[in-house]
Design an enzyme around this catalytic site. Sequence first.
Site, PDB file in Angstrom:
ATOM      1  N   GLU A 349      64.000  59.820 -19.449  1.00  0.00           N
ATOM      2  CA  GLU A 349      65.330  60.387 -19.691  1.00  0.00           C
ATOM      3  C   GLU A 349      65.351  61.283 -20.925  1.00  0.00           C
ATOM      4  O   GLU A 349      66.075  62.280 -20.967  1.00  0.00           O
ATOM      5  CB  GLU A 349      66.372  59.271 -19.819  1.00  0.00           C
ATOM      6  CG  GLU A 349      66.480  58.353 -18.611  1.00  0.00           C
ATOM      7  CD  GLU A 349      66.685  59.086 -17.287  1.00  0.00           C
ATOM      8  OE1 GLU A 349      67.174  60.235 -17.302  1.00  0.00           O
ATOM      9  OE2 GLU A 349      66.332  58.512 -16.247  1.00  0.00           O
ATOM     10  N   TYR A 435      60.149  63.690  -7.137  1.00  0.00           N
ATOM     11  CA  TYR A 435      59.537  63.081  -8.314  1.00  0.00           C
ATOM     12  C   TYR A 435      58.017  62.991  -8.153  1.00  0.00           C
ATOM     13  O   TYR A 435      57.261  63.533  -8.960  1.00  0.00           O
ATOM     14  CB  TYR A 435      60.074  61.673  -8.537  1.00  0.00           C
ATOM     15  CG  TYR A 435      61.468  61.567  -9.080  1.00  0.00           C
ATOM     16  CD1 TYR A 435      61.715  60.999 -10.327  1.00  0.00           C
ATOM     17  CD2 TYR A 435      62.561  61.989  -8.338  1.00  0.00           C
ATOM     18  CE1 TYR A 435      62.996  60.858 -10.817  1.00  0.00           C
ATOM     19  CE2 TYR A 435      63.842  61.867  -8.817  1.00  0.00           C
ATOM     20  CZ  TYR A 435      64.061  61.304 -10.059  1.00  0.00           C
ATOM     21  OH  TYR A 435      65.338  61.176 -10.541  1.00  0.00           O
TER      22      TYR A 435
END
Length: 500
Positions: A349, A435
């Site tokens: 993140e 991803y």
Amino acid sequence: MIKRKLRLLAIVMVVMTITIGIQYGWDLHVAQQVIKYDKEIVLDKPDYKINVEFIEETMSLNATQKVTYTNNSTDTLNNIYFHLYPNAFRTEDKAPFEKSEMDRAYPKGFDPGYIKINEVKESKKEAEYKLIGDELTLLRVSLASPLKPKGKVEIYIDFNVKLPYSMGRMGYGENTVNIANWFPIVSVYDNSGWNLDPYYPIGDPFYSDASEFDVTAIFPKEYILATTGNVIRKHERSKKNTYQVKADNVRNFVMIISKDFDVKVGNADNIEVKSFSIDGIKGDLALQYGLDSIVIFNELFGKYPYQQISIVATDFFIGGMEYPNLVMIGKHLYEREEDFPLEYVVAHEIAHQWWYGIVGNNEAKEPWLDEALTEYSTLLYFEQKYGAHIKEQVYEKIIKNQYENYKDLYKDTHVDILRGLEDFKSSYEYSSIVYSRGAMFIDELRQTMGEENFKKGLKEYYNSFRFKNTTTADFYKTFQKESDVDLSQLFKQWLNYTHE
């Protein structure tokens, strides 16, 4: 955003085979000096001035905002569009979660959330407006006169937001109130016109311009605030605290509040790193991961341009979510016996601060640009911190293994990485392609270009597109410029992208 239960299970499995020894150990201490803001001037960005009060009794927000918008295009505009993301939570059948997630998103049963527009004015005169789109998630403001290129307009909006009892981005649970994607935010006008994508249940359906925010927020005194931007003033009264918060060159503005936060503060490269944990559980550990991430990514990509970043434990079932100067981390990750999942999600993140936060892109149309690069940046974090052998284990057991498992289940599936959110049938497909396969593409790009040229490409991409929005074409041109070999076939093979 780190995606869903399946990916977290893969991360936990890696704990069984990876032994990690800390190589970095920056001191945890409060910064003793005012940090200079590395401010880059971006002309004519949207300017938000917002006043908001949180009403605990009704779990709602009362707010007004003034947005100064400049027409940076070469077109004349007759309307201005705003996203009203809270309206995505109005009805159970249209809530922005997959059906299999509803029990975790609403552990006490469905609870609606929404935004109510009370009044819209243009330059203090009543404006014509209409709520449109799927679940009324768009606000169209019709201008009194056409807005010519370089023209400016001020739009005033009075609104209320009802927060749902939900473990998603916007909502509240037992410990935190997540005030995210909560205000009318101007849509991006680009070469495609106004971008009016709905709030998809898969991925992060966001796309916004770097903007300026001046927010005055009122909360009951018992709550501790984690926020985008810098708290300029705090006025304490007997029952309420008023905060003035400013943020420049950020794409969104989020606030998380809790009565249970324990706050730890450290400093890395003259950037204040804050850790907001629930009752102190693994707060020091999350802080250390944040400090490590800032130093590593500063070195690999370029300097983080803001004064602070906050790592915030939240009632959030998904795992992690990036916002400007603040990352939401699901509190369940702090409660696990293993530390590795927490470190992985924090590093992921925080990498998003560079990829989407500073270098922006259309997450609805080209989500690979931030998610694939962020996932690979997470690998670079482990490589820099623990060595190439650890990076390879994480790559094999999380990245490559998930993609290969997906391919075994869905042998004839479409695996091109360059696709919009509407093209994915599930979060498992999205995570496996964007991803995992996306990170595999970045790894192949690195091997093809060579170490030195690849890292030059990362820095050039960051430096060229700070506070701007990019496309796949921009990414290709930047890395091709730094490469000694032709990359066109590589991009065609993995992305189905052909350079024009």
